[in-house]
Motif scaffolding. Sequence first.
Motif, PDB file in Angstrom:
ATOM      1  N   TYR A 483       0.856  -1.188   0.000  1.00  0.00           N
ATOM      2  CA  TYR A 483       0.000   0.000   0.000  1.00  0.00           C
ATOM      3  C   TYR A 483       0.892   1.238   0.000  1.00  0.00           C
ATOM      4  O   TYR A 483       1.776   1.379   0.858  1.00  0.00           O
ATOM      5  N   TYR A 485       0.812   5.523  -0.219  1.00  0.00           N
ATOM      6  CA  TYR A 485       0.002   6.747  -0.110  1.00  0.00           C
ATOM      7  C   TYR A 485       0.925   7.943  -0.283  1.00  0.00           C
ATOM      8  O   TYR A 485       2.013   7.998   0.304  1.00  0.00           O
ATOM      9  N   ASN A 523      -3.257   7.087  -4.092  1.00  0.00           N
ATOM     10  CA  ASN A 523      -3.305   5.820  -3.371  1.00  0.00           C
ATOM     11  C   ASN A 523      -2.976   4.699  -4.345  1.00  0.00           C
ATOM     12  O   ASN A 523      -3.457   4.691  -5.482  1.00  0.00           O
ATOM     13  N   VAL A 525      -2.634   0.350  -4.353  1.00  0.00           N
ATOM     14  CA  VAL A 525      -2.674  -0.971  -3.742  1.00  0.00           C
ATOM     15  C   VAL A 525      -2.206  -1.969  -4.791  1.00  0.00           C
ATOM     16  O   VAL A 525      -2.708  -1.946  -5.930  1.00  0.00           O
TER      17      VAL A 525
END
Length: 939
Positions: A483, A485, A523, A525
């Motif tokens: 992940y 950010y 973001n 993922v």
Amino acid sequence: MKKRLLLLAVLVHTVTLVFAQTPTKFNIKGIAIDSGNAVMPFATVMLLQPKDSTLVNFGRTDENGAFEFKNVKKANYILKISFVGYIPFQIDVKPVDGAVNDLGQLKLKPIAKELMEVVVKTARAPLNIKGDTIEYNAASFKVPPGSSVEDLLRKLPGVQIDQDGNIKAQGQDVKKVTVDGKSFFGNDPKAATKNLPADAITKIQIFNDKSEQAKATGVDDGKKEKTVNLELKDDFKKGGFGKVTAALGTDERAELKGNYNRFDTKQQFSVLGLGNNINQTGISRDDFQDFRGSQANNWGDEADFGFSSGVRFFYDNDTEESISIPVGGRNFQGFSENYAGGANYNYDTKKTKFSSNYYYNQTQQLVSKKSERENFLSNNNSFKTDEDSYQNRISRNHRVSLRFEQQIDSLNTLVLIGNGRMGDGTTKFNSLQEIYRNGSTTKSNQTTINNFNEFNSTAIALIGLYRHKFKKKGRNFAASVTYNYNISDGEASQSSVNELFGAPVGSIPANINQINFTNSPRNLVKSSLLFVEPLSKKFFSETFYNFSLRRDAVDRNVQTTDGIRIDSLSNYYNNDFMFNRFGTNVRYNHKGVNISFGLAAQHFHFDGNFARSKNATDVQHISRDIFAWIPASSINIDLKNNRYLWADYTKEVSEPAIKDLQPIIDNSNTLYIRVGNPNLLPMSTHRAFVGYNMFNPGSFTNMFFNLNYGYNINQVIYNQTVDPVTLVTTAMPTNISGGQNLGSYLGFGFPLKKTKSTLNLNAGTNISKNLIYINNVLNTTRNNNYNFGFRLDLTPSDKFTFYANGNFGITNTKYSINTTQNQQIFNHTLGAEMNIALPAGIYFSSNLNYRISKNERFGFNQHIPILYASMYKILGKAKKAEIRLSGYDLLKKNIGINQYAYQNFVSTEQTQTLSRYFMLSFTYNMRGVSAKMRRQGWF
């Protein structure tokens, strides 16, 4: 007279006979055998001086166990032979009357437990060669007190370090330096070599390490990584050690820096810090990227399985910054004031490994620059831009990194990785741009710019890795989840005054006063799966799946200084980018031959929404699906005897940068307007690479060669439209195919005299074809670059060392739309470094860097010699302190010069930078670690 001539002839003949009968040099030879009288091929043989065991010469036995040192000065020596599993053999060698001293058969005995003490006493050879691993005994290579590991490495045969601290060993770049097998402030080699003292090291090991994926799966992929491991002395594992330096100089120059380290068998703890106003921008060249606010493309998270080709993520260099920890050191242009500090902690046992570090740096950089750029248009037209600019940038950055690895049991391993970064700063930029048409001395345009920016950014990367080894040998499974950010906020005030001479009023805006507010969150993922299955003893299949979902948003609000929104320049944009890849790779691995062929199916899905504002109703939607087959193949062959051959073919697909996709107008430079293009396609690049590397550990000769080729499909370029009246350029990113690049490199190194001098030669070419549209006319720019370089290392004694280097570069640039502007650019650099040990603990060192930049087409010819010198003295019986007087840029010639040609322009830049000053410094080494300390803990 005749008698005198006759007497002289007799004397000359007599002297000739004497020297012929008593040669000053002789040969030493012998044969190494074991206790069973079998010959011992490829054993390490060394010739040492009796008084201090200094290495005089070295080599290896041949296939028949024979060795010979030729033309050795007649003197007493110690001959030492070492071989894995045998007690090192040692014998005194004395001069003989003849030209050859044949020592005959020399017998080595295998190691037994009861002989281990004997082995320990005799094993301290200057170096040992074990296959492709070379191990150096640090004590055998003398450096002045207070020297760093970098100084020690310079003395080692087969190792070279350039002026920027980059390391080459056996002709190849060193990718990683570890301390007792553990990472030190990340993976940059310079962290350890520049900050650890030489006297803390007992051994240096240089070897070819396997790739991270090969270590994880147990399947050798044939890829090697040149690695240096520093082994600490026991005394330095039982207490603290470090160094602190304080310096004051002329022109109010000052520096304070230091580091402290505390290691034991399980733990490593280090802290370091610095503050200066002498352009040392931290301990890394990566700090320079922070001035621009750039983002590293890859974070090295080891979480993307499968062959390396495929998707690559390129981020917006204008809004993001590096998450990696900087670790090198270098002077940069302009004037900077810098503060930095950090801590590194490692904990390492057989089952648990934990590493962490924190780093902070703050830099204020002042840059005053003069530049000249000529843009070439069709029909032999051109225009020249002269610019005087000033920039004041303040940048502050916090970085933190964590890595935890737990071996759950013999079959399962869990790895957790975390990286974080916070940064903020301000930039003030002033510029005066003057434009001249077709070589005229009368100005056509003039623009004055006064901009001020504030920015904040935060980046986080969290990674989880799970690896499972099945009971069947070679069968492995791995899974990863990541992940990321990232958010960037900025406020920019823009003020510019435009003047257009000889054109109608209103052709361009006379004045611009606006404020830009930008918020850009991101973001990401992603996940990867890998399954390795042994098909036989020689064949393996590697099946993988990659998934990622990236969501970006950009909210750009442009207002007048009165707070009125400017809709034509404002924009809201969000984007979802989904990527799926499924593929397999079949690998053959047997007796040093490693061949793999793979194919993957790759799918991109792109959804984007564009509007003038976040709450607008007239939203433009873009949806696109792109499918591609991604092939990959590689061949790695170990030809034995430290010779390697490899070849690769890959296809890479990279998405456009966010700034290029946004359909907005960027008028921060009113003479160069940038407009985004939401219809851009991903770029594909076909790459082919072949290389060969050879290292002879007997003669320490090395050769490295590579040839690479790249072809671009849908390359993103900036098409330019130049207004014929105002000369304002509007640039829009567009896809184009046909860009190419062909490069080659050849490096060859060999000792002129072992342990005393080494010469390294290199040559390279880079031929590129770049395409761009100028006013809808296709321009092809061809750059042919040729380089030749050398490096000479002279280390005749511990009292004198000399290093010289040179690089000669020629670039021929040709333009298809304006052939009259074809040109040839010369960029040459020469460097030399000298160190002398004088009596009474006094040392002298100097460094010269001479740069030549030349372009006859534009009458440009610059010769810039930069000379540094210092005199220092070691103080005290324990030799812990040093006082140094240094002079920088003694000839007062330092000025930043850059020139280059690309696409449709040629540019020359001159930047004011730090010039002549003197400094007096004091250094204290915290080395008084007693061997009597028996602490079990640290505190």
